[in-house]
Design a protein around this motif. Sequence first.
Motif, PDB file in Angstrom:
ATOM      1  N   ILE A  59      48.424  45.625  40.915  1.00 50.36           N
ATOM      2  CA  ILE A  59      49.157  46.883  40.850  1.00 50.36           C
ATOM      3  C   ILE A  59      50.258  46.718  39.812  1.00 50.36           C
ATOM      4  O   ILE A  59      50.876  45.653  39.711  1.00 50.36           O
ATOM      5  N   ASN A  60      50.447  47.746  39.011  1.00 55.95           N
ATOM      6  CA  ASN A  60      51.449  47.719  37.947  1.00 55.95           C
ATOM      7  C   ASN A  60      52.378  48.911  38.107  1.00 55.95           C
ATOM      8  O   ASN A  60      51.920  50.044  38.279  1.00 55.95           O
ATOM      9  N   PHE A  61      53.678  48.644  38.054  1.00 59.09           N
ATOM     10  CA  PHE A  61      54.685  49.702  38.185  1.00 59.09           C
ATOM     11  C   PHE A  61      55.425  49.891  36.875  1.00 59.09           C
ATOM     12  O   PHE A  61      55.853  48.920  36.256  1.00 59.09           O
ATOM     13  N   ASN A  62      55.572  51.145  36.480  1.00 58.76           N
ATOM     14  CA  ASN A  62      56.408  51.529  35.355  1.00 58.76           C
ATOM     15  C   ASN A  62      57.400  52.543  35.910  1.00 58.76           C
ATOM     16  O   ASN A  62      57.100  53.735  36.004  1.00 58.76           O
ATOM     17  N   THR A  63      58.565  52.055  36.329  1.00 63.55           N
ATOM     18  CA  THR A  63      59.520  52.927  37.008  1.00 63.55           C
ATOM     19  C   THR A  63      60.157  53.941  36.065  1.00 63.55           C
ATOM     20  O   THR A  63      60.515  55.030  36.500  1.00 63.55           O
ATOM     21  N   LYS A  64      60.294  53.608  34.794  1.00 66.80           N
ATOM     22  CA  LYS A  64      60.871  54.561  33.836  1.00 66.80           C
ATOM     23  C   LYS A  64      59.974  55.785  33.676  1.00 66.80           C
ATOM     24  O   LYS A  64      60.444  56.906  33.612  1.00 66.80           O
ATOM     25  N   GLU A  65      58.660  55.542  33.604  1.00 62.03           N
ATOM     26  CA  GLU A  65      57.691  56.629  33.436  1.00 62.03           C
ATOM     27  C   GLU A  65      57.220  57.194  34.780  1.00 62.03           C
ATOM     28  O   GLU A  65      56.421  58.127  34.810  1.00 62.03           O
ATOM     29  N   LYS A  66      57.666  56.574  35.877  1.00 62.26           N
ATOM     30  CA  LYS A  66      57.255  56.955  37.239  1.00 62.26           C
ATOM     31  C   LYS A  66      55.736  56.932  37.383  1.00 62.26           C
ATOM     32  O   LYS A  66      55.121  57.870  37.874  1.00 62.26           O
ATOM     33  N   GLN A  67      55.140  55.815  36.923  1.00 63.73           N
ATOM     34  CA  GLN A  67      53.692  55.638  36.966  1.00 63.73           C
ATOM     35  C   GLN A  67      53.333  54.365  37.728  1.00 63.73           C
ATOM     36  O   GLN A  67      54.041  53.368  37.642  1.00 63.73           O
ATOM     37  N   VAL A  68      52.238  54.434  38.460  1.00 63.12           N
ATOM     38  CA  VAL A  68      51.653  53.272  39.113  1.00 63.12           C
ATOM     39  C   VAL A  68      50.203  53.194  38.650  1.00 63.12           C
ATOM     40  O   VAL A  68      49.550  54.218  38.470  1.00 63.12           O
ATOM     41  N   SER A  73      39.954  45.706  42.235  1.00 62.43           N
ATOM     42  CA  SER A  73      38.995  44.603  42.197  1.00 62.43           C
ATOM     43  C   SER A  73      37.748  44.983  41.410  1.00 62.43           C
ATOM     44  O   SER A  73      36.987  44.103  41.014  1.00 62.43           O
ATOM     45  N   CYS A  74      37.532  46.258  41.176  1.00 60.64           N
ATOM     46  CA  CYS A  74      36.408  46.708  40.352  1.00 60.64           C
ATOM     47  C   CYS A  74      36.847  47.846  39.436  1.00 60.64           C
ATOM     48  O   CYS A  74      36.683  47.786  38.239  1.00 60.64           O
ATOM     49  N   ASN A  75      37.414  48.878  40.019  1.00 59.25           N
ATOM     50  CA  ASN A  75      37.798  50.072  39.264  1.00 59.25           C
ATOM     51  C   ASN A  75      39.300  50.132  39.007  1.00 59.25           C
ATOM     52  O   ASN A  75      40.098  49.646  39.807  1.00 59.25           O
ATOM     53  N   SER A  76      39.648  50.774  37.911  1.00 58.33           N
ATOM     54  CA  SER A  76      41.053  51.000  37.579  1.00 58.33           C
ATOM     55  C   SER A  76      41.527  52.282  38.235  1.00 58.33           C
ATOM     56  O   SER A  76      40.747  53.205  38.462  1.00 58.33           O
ATOM     57  N   TYR A  77      42.812  52.326  38.558  1.00 56.03           N
ATOM     58  CA  TYR A  77      43.410  53.528  39.138  1.00 56.03           C
ATOM     59  C   TYR A  77      44.769  53.771  38.505  1.00 56.03           C
ATOM     60  O   TYR A  77      45.387  52.854  37.969  1.00 56.03           O
ATOM     61  N   THR A  78      45.206  55.024  38.544  1.00 50.42           N
ATOM     62  CA  THR A  78      46.516  55.378  38.030  1.00 50.42           C
ATOM     63  C   THR A  78      46.999  56.628  38.744  1.00 50.42           C
ATOM     64  O   THR A  78      46.197  57.464  39.171  1.00 50.42           O
ATOM     65  N   GLY A  79      48.321  56.735  38.883  1.00 52.46           N
ATOM     66  CA  GLY A  79      48.890  57.897  39.544  1.00 52.46           C
ATOM     67  C   GLY A  79      50.391  57.941  39.376  1.00 52.46           C
ATOM     68  O   GLY A  79      50.987  57.104  38.698  1.00 52.46           O
ATOM     69  N   LYS A  80      50.975  58.922  40.023  1.00 47.39           N
ATOM     70  CA  LYS A  80      52.417  59.128  39.971  1.00 47.39           C
ATOM     71  C   LYS A  80      53.096  58.177  40.959  1.00 47.39           C
ATOM     72  O   LYS A  80      52.647  58.029  42.096  1.00 47.39           O
ATOM     73  N   ALA A  95      43.874  58.972  39.930  1.00 47.99           N
ATOM     74  CA  ALA A  95      42.650  58.933  39.123  1.00 47.99           C
ATOM     75  C   ALA A  95      42.059  57.530  39.251  1.00 47.99           C
ATOM     76  O   ALA A  95      42.775  56.543  39.106  1.00 47.99           O
ATOM     77  N   VAL A  96      40.760  57.459  39.551  1.00 47.34           N
ATOM     78  CA  VAL A  96      40.081  56.176  39.729  1.00 47.34           C
ATOM     79  C   VAL A  96      38.784  56.199  38.930  1.00 47.34           C
ATOM     80  O   VAL A  96      38.022  57.158  39.011  1.00 47.34           O
ATOM     81  N   THR A  97      38.548  55.139  38.152  1.00 48.94           N
ATOM     82  CA  THR A  97      37.280  55.052  37.424  1.00 48.94           C
ATOM     83  C   THR A  97      36.138  54.862  38.425  1.00 48.94           C
ATOM     84  O   THR A  97      36.369  54.522  39.584  1.00 48.94           O
ATOM     85  N   LYS A  98      34.921  55.074  37.988  1.00 47.40           N
ATOM     86  CA  LYS A  98      33.751  55.029  38.884  1.00 47.40           C
ATOM     87  C   LYS A  98      32.704  54.027  38.385  1.00 47.40           C
ATOM     88  O   LYS A  98      31.526  54.334  38.314  1.00 47.40           O
ATOM     89  N   MET A  99      33.128  52.819  38.086  1.00 43.29           N
ATOM     90  CA  MET A  99      32.177  51.793  37.670  1.00 43.29           C
ATOM     91  C   MET A  99      31.361  51.322  38.881  1.00 43.29           C
ATOM     92  O   MET A  99      31.854  51.347  40.006  1.00 43.29           O
ATOM     93  N   LEU A 105      32.534  45.861  47.158  1.00 45.47           N
ATOM     94  CA  LEU A 105      32.693  47.289  47.423  1.00 45.47           C
ATOM     95  C   LEU A 105      33.588  47.501  48.640  1.00 45.47           C
ATOM     96  O   LEU A 105      34.457  48.365  48.638  1.00 45.47           O
ATOM     97  N   GLN A 106      33.388  46.683  49.675  1.00 49.03           N
ATOM     98  CA  GLN A 106      34.224  46.804  50.860  1.00 49.03           C
ATOM     99  C   GLN A 106      35.679  46.455  50.533  1.00 49.03           C
ATOM    100  O   GLN A 106      36.594  47.074  51.040  1.00 49.03           O
ATOM    101  N   GLY A 107      35.874  45.482  49.654  1.00 55.12           N
ATOM    102  CA  GLY A 107      37.231  45.108  49.251  1.00 55.12           C
ATOM    103  C   GLY A 107      37.936  46.239  48.531  1.00 55.12           C
ATOM    104  O   GLY A 107      39.104  46.524  48.773  1.00 55.12           O
ATOM    105  N   GLU A 108      37.207  46.914  47.654  1.00 56.13           N
ATOM    106  CA  GLU A 108      37.768  48.043  46.912  1.00 56.13           C
ATOM    107  C   GLU A 108      38.189  49.159  47.867  1.00 56.13           C
ATOM    108  O   GLU A 108      39.293  49.691  47.780  1.00 56.13           O
ATOM    109  N   GLN A 109      37.324  49.488  48.804  1.00 51.97           N
ATOM    110  CA  GLN A 109      37.631  50.546  49.773  1.00 51.97           C
ATOM    111  C   GLN A 109      38.787  50.145  50.689  1.00 51.97           C
ATOM    112  O   GLN A 109      39.663  50.964  50.982  1.00 51.97           O
TER     113      GLN A 109
END
Length: 145
Positions: A59-68, A73-80, A95-99, A105-109
């Motif tokens: 998980i990556n936090f950008n507090t200035k841009e208010k983004q996470v 473990s498989c797909n990338s995600y991003t949000g506010k 938003a989550v990619t769908k690779m 799969l169970q770990g991702e969920q």
Amino acid sequence: MMKKISILIFLSLILLSCNIFKCKKSDAVSKLDGTWELNYITGPGITFEGLYPNKKPTINFNTKEKQVSGNNSCNSYTGKLVVNGNKIDFTQPMAVTKMMCMDGLQGEQTYMNTLKKIASFDIADDGKTLNFISGDIAMMRFTKK
């Protein structure tokens, strides 16, 4: 002349005190900045290594841009990023990619579902360990990368 100096000193003190209190309020939040790697998650009867055999979530936090953002473990995600003090909210849509994921799969969920249950966070004094908490239970633990 003395009146002008007094007013200048008074205004300087007000500005200085506002700056100090603002820094203290955002200090816990600013410690979130950067990338963290998951090393513990509560819940399933499967070992951590079984859930994440090839890649640990981050998980990556950008507090200035208010983004996470991150990788589950498989797909990338991003949000506010919704944070106030040590309270944090991951219930907003992300938003989550769908690779296609062959392993984990169970770990991702498990990761994404647990993230939605988190209500607060705590960062260790050394700044290297981040705990996500629901109620009074540490549900997830990350280390700073």
